[in-house]
Design a protein around this motif. Structure first.
Motif, PDB file in Angstrom:
ATOM      1  N   HIS A   1       0.872  -1.182   0.000  1.00 19.64           N
ATOM      2  CA  HIS A   1       0.000   0.000   0.000  1.00 19.64           C
ATOM      3  C   HIS A   1       0.901   1.222   0.000  1.00 19.64           C
ATOM      4  O   HIS A   1       1.929   1.229   0.707  1.00 19.64           O
ATOM      5  CB  HIS A   1      -0.912   0.002   1.227  1.00 19.64           C
TER       6      HIS A   1
ATOM      7  N   TRP B   1       0.175   2.726   3.947  1.00 18.16           N
ATOM      8  CA  TRP B   1       0.065   1.807   5.079  1.00 18.16           C
ATOM      9  C   TRP B   1       1.090   0.686   5.055  1.00 18.16           C
ATOM     10  O   TRP B   1       1.456   0.164   6.104  1.00 18.16           O
ATOM     11  CB  TRP B   1      -1.350   1.249   5.176  1.00 18.16           C
TER      12      TRP B   1
ATOM     13  N   PHE C   1       3.093   0.649   8.447  1.00 16.63           N
ATOM     14  CA  PHE C   1       2.944  -0.523   9.312  1.00 16.63           C
ATOM     15  C   PHE C   1       4.315  -1.124   9.635  1.00 16.63           C
ATOM     16  O   PHE C   1       4.567  -1.546  10.763  1.00 16.63           O
ATOM     17  CB  PHE C   1       2.047  -1.567   8.647  1.00 16.63           C
TER      18      PHE C   1
END
Length: 197
Positions: free
Chosen positions: A181, A184, A188
């Motif tokens: 992504h 993200w 993350f």
């Protein structure tokens, strides 16, 4: 330690025996994770500043001056005060490291939840302070691990490991942004790495 389970110590040079001690391995792995987090985050944050806040050259200059000043202030004053008042004991130092790691990871997550540049500056002030405190603790603890004859070699090993993270971090960040992504994926990874610290 988790680093021992991963067999990390096998890869450390025999020239610096102090680098193979559990304390040195903990500091080394922590610093590598922090450096990776920083460089992975930079792959998305510089773009976010331009796209979300219309940053131009003057804005970037002001932003990086703020970061530099905040970091110097943190290491020069805040870190010394916190380490002296809270971090005198091993337990206090661990708690301080934990709080700083949460601030580093959580702060980066939080700035993606706001569109207010003043909030971004405030949160980055906290992030930079936490980074200065962690660096001060790690530098002080590193100097206690090795004998004077090995200290330069140990700092050299730490520096080379962080340099490798500086090379691989942007590559990992770019791959995560492309295949997982755009935001993200790298974010993350950053939060996870700070969680492991």
């Amino acid at each position: 330690s988790s680093a021992s389970l991963l067999g990390f110590r096998r890869f450390l040079p025999d020239l610096v025996p102090a680098a193979r001690t559990p304390a040195a391995v903990f500091i080394m792995v922590s610093r590598i994770f922090m450096a990776l987090s920083f460089h992975i985050f930079q792959t998305i944050w510089a773009v976010a500043l331009r796209e979300r806040f219309n940053f131009g050259p003057k804005d970037y200059g002001r932003y990086f001056a703020f970061i530099g000043f905040g970091f110097a202030l943190s290491q020069g004053f805040v870190a010394k005060y916190l380490v002296k008042t809270v971090g005198e004991t091993s337990r206090g130092r661990r708690q301080l490291l934990l709080i700083c790691a949460v601030a580093l990871g959580g702060g980066r997550f939080f700035i993606y939840q706001t569109d207010n540049i003043k909030v971004v500056y405030a949160v980055f002030g906290l992030i930079v302070t936490a980074l200065g405190v962690i660096n001060t603790i790690f530098t002080a603890d590193t100097s206690k691990i090795a004998s004077p004859s090995e200290l330069g070699g140990l700092f050299g090993v730490l520096g080379s490991m962080e340099s490798l993270a500086g090379i691989s971090g942007p590559i990992v960040g770019g791959l995560l942004a492309r295949y997982v992504h755009p935001i993200w994926g790298p974010l993350f990874a950053v939060i996870t790495l700070y969680g492991l610290v």
